[in-house]
Design a protein around this motif. Structure first.
Motif, PDB file in Angstrom:
ATOM      1  N   TRP A 136      13.181   9.408  54.299  1.00 23.84           N
ATOM      2  CA  TRP A 136      12.335  10.508  53.803  1.00 23.84           C
ATOM      3  C   TRP A 136      13.082  11.290  52.729  1.00 23.84           C
ATOM      4  O   TRP A 136      12.502  11.687  51.716  1.00 23.84           O
ATOM      5  N   LEU A 137      14.367  11.516  52.969  1.00 27.64           N
ATOM      6  CA  LEU A 137      15.204  12.237  52.012  1.00 27.64           C
ATOM      7  C   LEU A 137      15.286  11.470  50.698  1.00 27.64           C
ATOM      8  O   LEU A 137      15.180  12.039  49.607  1.00 27.64           O
ATOM      9  N   TYR A 138      15.435  10.149  50.796  1.00 24.01           N
ATOM     10  CA  TYR A 138      15.531   9.287  49.613  1.00 24.01           C
ATOM     11  C   TYR A 138      14.227   9.320  48.821  1.00 24.01           C
ATOM     12  O   TYR A 138      14.248   9.453  47.589  1.00 24.01           O
ATOM     13  N   TYR A 139      13.094   9.214  49.522  1.00 23.79           N
ATOM     14  CA  TYR A 139      11.796   9.202  48.828  1.00 23.79           C
ATOM     15  C   TYR A 139      11.533  10.539  48.138  1.00 23.79           C
ATOM     16  O   TYR A 139      10.989  10.576  47.025  1.00 23.79           O
ATOM     17  N   SER A 140      11.891  11.631  48.786  1.00 24.99           N
ATOM     18  CA  SER A 140      11.683  12.949  48.170  1.00 24.99           C
ATOM     19  C   SER A 140      12.562  13.105  46.925  1.00 24.99           C
ATOM     20  O   SER A 140      12.158  13.710  45.935  1.00 24.99           O
ATOM     21  N   ASP A 141      13.787  12.533  46.991  1.00 27.46           N
ATOM     22  CA  ASP A 141      14.679  12.572  45.822  1.00 27.46           C
ATOM     23  C   ASP A 141      14.097  11.753  44.677  1.00 27.46           C
ATOM     24  O   ASP A 141      14.194  12.137  43.505  1.00 27.46           O
ATOM     25  N   ARG A 142      13.456  10.604  44.990  1.00 31.67           N
ATOM     26  CA  ARG A 142      12.798   9.789  43.951  1.00 31.67           C
ATOM     27  C   ARG A 142      11.695  10.600  43.279  1.00 31.67           C
ATOM     28  O   ARG A 142      11.514  10.522  42.058  1.00 31.67           O
ATOM     29  N   LEU A 143      10.955  11.368  44.083  1.00 37.37           N
ATOM     30  CA  LEU A 143       9.870  12.192  43.536  1.00 37.37           C
ATOM     31  C   LEU A 143      10.437  13.254  42.600  1.00 37.37           C
ATOM     32  O   LEU A 143       9.862  13.547  41.542  1.00 37.37           O
ATOM     33  N   LEU A 144      11.592  13.800  42.985  1.00 39.93           N
ATOM     34  CA  LEU A 144      12.266  14.809  42.171  1.00 39.93           C
ATOM     35  C   LEU A 144      12.763  14.203  40.857  1.00 39.93           C
ATOM     36  O   LEU A 144      12.677  14.823  39.787  1.00 39.93           O
ATOM     37  N   GLU A 145      13.254  12.959  40.926  1.00 36.68           N
ATOM     38  CA  GLU A 145      13.814  12.294  39.746  1.00 36.68           C
ATOM     39  C   GLU A 145      12.725  11.786  38.793  1.00 36.68           C
ATOM     40  O   GLU A 145      13.013  11.502  37.623  1.00 36.68           O
ATOM     41  N   PHE A 146      11.497  11.650  39.292  1.00 39.14           N
ATOM     42  CA  PHE A 146      10.431  11.038  38.500  1.00 39.14           C
ATOM     43  C   PHE A 146      10.216  11.724  37.145  1.00 39.14           C
ATOM     44  O   PHE A 146      10.288  11.077  36.094  1.00 39.14           O
ATOM     45  N   PRO A 147       9.949  13.056  37.117  1.00 41.09           N
ATOM     46  CA  PRO A 147       9.757  13.700  35.807  1.00 41.09           C
ATOM     47  C   PRO A 147      11.037  13.711  34.975  1.00 41.09           C
ATOM     48  O   PRO A 147      10.981  13.649  33.743  1.00 41.09           O
ATOM     49  N   LEU A 148      12.190  13.778  35.647  1.00 37.88           N
ATOM     50  CA  LEU A 148      13.466  13.762  34.918  1.00 37.88           C
ATOM     51  C   LEU A 148      13.638  12.442  34.181  1.00 37.88           C
ATOM     52  O   LEU A 148      13.968  12.406  32.986  1.00 37.88           O
ATOM     53  N   GLY A 149      13.400  11.332  34.884  1.00 34.58           N
ATOM     54  CA  GLY A 149      13.546  10.011  34.274  1.00 34.58           C
ATOM     55  C   GLY A 149      12.485   9.737  33.231  1.00 34.58           C
ATOM     56  O   GLY A 149      12.746   9.102  32.200  1.00 34.58           O
ATOM     57  N   LEU A 150      11.266  10.222  33.495  1.00 35.04           N
ATOM     58  CA  LEU A 150      10.144   9.928  32.610  1.00 35.04           C
ATOM     59  C   LEU A 150      10.229  10.709  31.303  1.00 35.04           C
ATOM     60  O   LEU A 150       9.929  10.184  30.227  1.00 35.04           O
ATOM     61  N   PHE A 151      10.647  11.978  31.399  1.00 37.58           N
ATOM     62  CA  PHE A 151      10.648  12.840  30.216  1.00 37.58           C
ATOM     63  C   PHE A 151      12.057  13.229  29.758  1.00 37.58           C
ATOM     64  O   PHE A 151      12.423  12.993  28.609  1.00 37.58           O
ATOM     65  N   GLY A 152      12.827  13.812  30.656  1.00 34.64           N
ATOM     66  CA  GLY A 152      14.150  14.338  30.291  1.00 34.64           C
ATOM     67  C   GLY A 152      15.081  13.278  29.740  1.00 34.64           C
ATOM     68  O   GLY A 152      15.624  13.422  28.628  1.00 34.64           O
ATOM     69  N   ILE A 153      15.275  12.185  30.486  1.00 33.04           N
ATOM     70  CA  ILE A 153      16.194  11.124  30.060  1.00 33.04           C
ATOM     71  C   ILE A 153      15.662  10.423  28.810  1.00 33.04           C
ATOM     72  O   ILE A 153      16.423  10.084  27.903  1.00 33.04           O
ATOM     73  N   ALA A 154      14.339  10.212  28.777  1.00 34.24           N
ATOM     74  CA  ALA A 154      13.742   9.535  27.614  1.00 34.24           C
ATOM     75  C   ALA A 154      13.983  10.331  26.338  1.00 34.24           C
ATOM     76  O   ALA A 154      14.397   9.777  25.309  1.00 34.24           O
TER      77      ALA A 154
END
Length: 241
Positions: free
Chosen positions: A181-199
């Motif tokens: 559950w902790l891992y999945y919530s972290d993936r959700l947190l990383e989603f906008p970061l990876g999609l927009f911030g890193i790009a």
């Protein structure tokens, strides 16, 4: 970097039990006392032994991607992570059903995913003429400069990793599934970061570097301003969501 990562990878593979005990201390205690979660510790330790070489592969994938980005070849490094998902899916489909412990098939998928990502980028490095023969250069001025610049970057990156370590440590004492559950919530947190911030950061970094070297302060400022505006435009709704 190659020498350091190789040593760390070997230590990780050989000491997978110690690393597992550090992250999943609750499982380790159960294993010591023959508790119900003892098998989790053994399985996690074995899977870590298989997956730890991914660190070696992905380090050079990141380095290769950074080199290609500076040459304006963004598509290669952007597409490379797809291979990790492809290999995990293929292993889940063809290998896992044939194993007594299907989870090990996914670990094999992670290992193969790292290898394929690494192999995929090599031809592009060769084509650009930037694949060099490794040699020892610890005291080279360029290496010294990068090593010095890496220290604050490592500190900045490690804060979130140390936080995740403590979270995982605590979750290992809780109900089965807590770490997932902790891992999945972290993936959700990383989603906008990876999609927009890193790009955005990946695209504007070479431009910022060129403008800084050319002492084009106005162009540097306008590029940075655009990047910050885009991150805020997309980041604030993500935060509220």
């Amino acid at each position: 970097m190659g020498v350091i990562v190789t040593i760390v990878t070997l230590l990780g593979v050989l000491g997978s039990g110690v690393v597992t005990a550090l992250f999943g201390f609750g499982w380790f205690l159960d294993w010591l006392h023959d508790g119900p979660a003892a098998s989790k510790f053994e399985l996690a330790s074995l899977m870590l032994k298989i997956t730890f070489p991914y660190l070696w592969f992905i380090t050079f994938v990141a380095l290769s991607g950074a080199i290609l980005n500076t040459l304006g070849k963004f598509a290669v490094s952007s597409f490379t992570p797809v291979f990790l998902n492809v290999m995990i899916i293929l292993c889940a489909w063809f290998i896992s059903p044939n194993l007594a412990q299907p989870e090990i098939g996914l670990a094999i998928g992670v290992f193969l995913g790292g290898f394929v990502q690494f192999a995929f980028q090599l031809p592009f490095l060769i084509k650009e003429g930037v694949l060099v023969k490794p040699k020892w250069g610890w005291r080279d001025p360029g290496v010294v400069k990068i090593r010095t610049l890496m220290i604050p970057a490592l500190f900045g990156v490690s804060v979130s990793q140390i936080n995740l370590l403590f979270d995982t440590f605590i979750a290992s004492f809780l109900a089965t599934g807590s770490i997932s559950w902790l891992y999945y919530s972290d993936r959700l947190l990383e989603f906008p970061l990876g999609l927009f911030g890193i790009a955005i950061a990946t695209v504007i970094l070479p431009a910022l570097s060129r403008k800084h070297v050319d002492a084009h302060s106005e162009g540097f400022a306008s590029t940075m301003d655009w990047g910050v505006r885009m991150v805020i435009l997309l980041g604030l709704p993500a935060m509220l969501g």
